[in-house]
Design a protein around this motif. Structure first.
Motif, PDB file in Angstrom:
ATOM      1  N   GLY A  79       0.797  -1.217   0.000  1.00  0.00           N
ATOM      2  CA  GLY A  79       0.000   0.000   0.000  1.00  0.00           C
ATOM      3  C   GLY A  79       0.832   1.270   0.000  1.00  0.00           C
ATOM      4  N   ARG A  80       1.983   1.219   0.630  1.00  0.00           N
ATOM      5  CA  ARG A  80       2.863   2.399   0.669  1.00  0.00           C
ATOM      6  C   ARG A  80       3.394   2.758  -0.714  1.00  0.00           C
ATOM      7  NH1 ARG A  80       7.014   2.712   5.307  1.00  0.00           N
ATOM      8  NH2 ARG A  80       6.827   4.871   4.689  1.00  0.00           N
ATOM      9  N   SER A  81       3.345   1.811  -1.663  1.00  0.00           N
ATOM     10  CA  SER A  81       3.862   2.091  -3.004  1.00  0.00           C
ATOM     11  C   SER A  81       2.874   2.897  -3.846  1.00  0.00           C
ATOM     12  CB  SER A  81       4.209   0.776  -3.726  1.00  0.00           C
ATOM     13  OG  SER A  81       3.035   0.053  -4.034  1.00  0.00           O
ATOM     14  N   PHE A  82       1.622   3.038  -3.391  1.00  0.00           N
ATOM     15  CA  PHE A  82       0.634   3.810  -4.144  1.00  0.00           C
ATOM     16  C   PHE A  82       0.767   5.294  -3.831  1.00  0.00           C
ATOM     17  CE2 PHE A  82      -1.535  -0.352  -3.814  1.00  0.00           C
ATOM     18  CZ  PHE A  82      -1.652  -0.610  -5.173  1.00  0.00           C
ATOM     19  N   LYS A  83       0.291   6.123  -4.752  1.00  0.00           N
ATOM     20  CA  LYS A  83       0.301   7.567  -4.545  1.00  0.00           C
ATOM     21  C   LYS A  83      -0.624   7.929  -3.392  1.00  0.00           C
ATOM     22  CE  LYS A  83       0.166   8.209  -9.397  1.00  0.00           C
ATOM     23  NZ  LYS A  83      -0.519   8.845 -10.494  1.00  0.00           N
ATOM     24  N   LYS A  84      -0.321   9.069  -2.763  1.00  0.00           N
ATOM     25  CA  LYS A  84      -1.180   9.570  -1.700  1.00  0.00           C
ATOM     26  C   LYS A  84      -2.574   9.803  -2.283  1.00  0.00           C
ATOM     27  CE  LYS A  84      -1.394  12.926   1.959  1.00  0.00           C
ATOM     28  NZ  LYS A  84      -0.695  13.903   2.732  1.00  0.00           N
ATOM     29  N   ASN A  85      -3.605   9.524  -1.508  1.00  0.00           N
ATOM     30  CA  ASN A  85      -5.002   9.619  -1.935  1.00  0.00           C
ATOM     31  C   ASN A  85      -5.314   8.659  -3.075  1.00  0.00           C
ATOM     32  OD1 ASN A  85      -5.564  11.648  -0.034  1.00  0.00           O
ATOM     33  ND2 ASN A  85      -4.734  13.189  -1.421  1.00  0.00           N
ATOM     34  N   GLY A  86      -4.561   7.568  -3.157  1.00  0.00           N
ATOM     35  CA  GLY A  86      -4.790   6.547  -4.170  1.00  0.00           C
ATOM     36  C   GLY A  86      -5.845   5.550  -3.717  1.00  0.00           C
ATOM     37  N   PRO A  87      -5.836   4.366  -4.289  1.00  0.00           N
ATOM     38  CA  PRO A  87      -6.853   3.364  -3.954  1.00  0.00           C
ATOM     39  C   PRO A  87      -6.748   2.909  -2.505  1.00  0.00           C
ATOM     40  CG  PRO A  87      -5.127   2.392  -5.304  1.00  0.00           C
ATOM     41  CD  PRO A  87      -4.856   3.878  -5.242  1.00  0.00           C
ATOM     42  N   SER A  88      -7.858   2.466  -1.976  1.00  0.00           N
ATOM     43  CA  SER A  88      -7.867   1.965  -0.598  1.00  0.00           C
ATOM     44  C   SER A  88      -8.304   0.510  -0.590  1.00  0.00           C
ATOM     45  CB  SER A  88      -8.804   2.800   0.275  1.00  0.00           C
ATOM     46  OG  SER A  88     -10.119   2.741  -0.235  1.00  0.00           O
TER      47      SER A  88
END
Length: 141
Positions: free
Chosen positions: A38-47
């Motif tokens: 999850g840390r590899s996704f952009k901020k405000n990305g998928p949840s």
């Protein structure tokens, strides 16, 4: 919420393996792996909500939301409680006596269940581990 998985535990070789340290338990390992991903996704990305459980777990959120909605509809203080005691007071104030959740498994077996027979769709090691850790969640004879 784009993804919900109540359990992504790697069952085989975990629940019946006494060599695995508690800090390497399946739920901890899976959750850590998901957190890192999850840390590899952009901020405000998928949840995603993973290894959370359905009952207890997701159902607890549904019950709490329903309690707040009922309180609001009745004109009571619908402020979100912050402790177990305040949740209990809210439930009492809206008249809750008992909450019964019945799960319905739609899996079908080739061999029909016999009268007074307990059947289970979990693996034997997972079912045994669950029974040992939470006897109240095991079916009645």
């Amino acid at each position: 919420m784009l993804y919900l998985d109540t359990c992504i535990e790697p069952w085989a070789g975990y629940y019946d393996n006494a060599e695995i340290r508690r800090s390497s338990a399946p739920t901890i390992t899976s959750a850590t792996r998901c957190w890192r991903r999850g840390r590899s996704f952009k901020k405000n990305g998928p949840s995603a909500l993973v290894t959370h459980g359905a009952n207890p777990g997701l159902i607890s959120h549904f019950i709490k939301r329903a309690a707040l909605d009922i309180a609001k509809m009745r004109g009571l203080d619908a402020k979100k409680p912050t402790s177990r005691e305040s949740w209990a007071k809210l439930m009492q104030s809206i008249g809750v006596k008992v909450i019964h959740i019945a799960e319905h498994d739609l899996q079908v077996a080739d061999v029909p269940k016999q009268q007074n027979e307990f059947v289970n769709t979990w693996s034997t090691p997972a079912s045994s581990a669950r029974a040992a850790s939470r006897p109240s969640s095991v079916g009645h004879p």
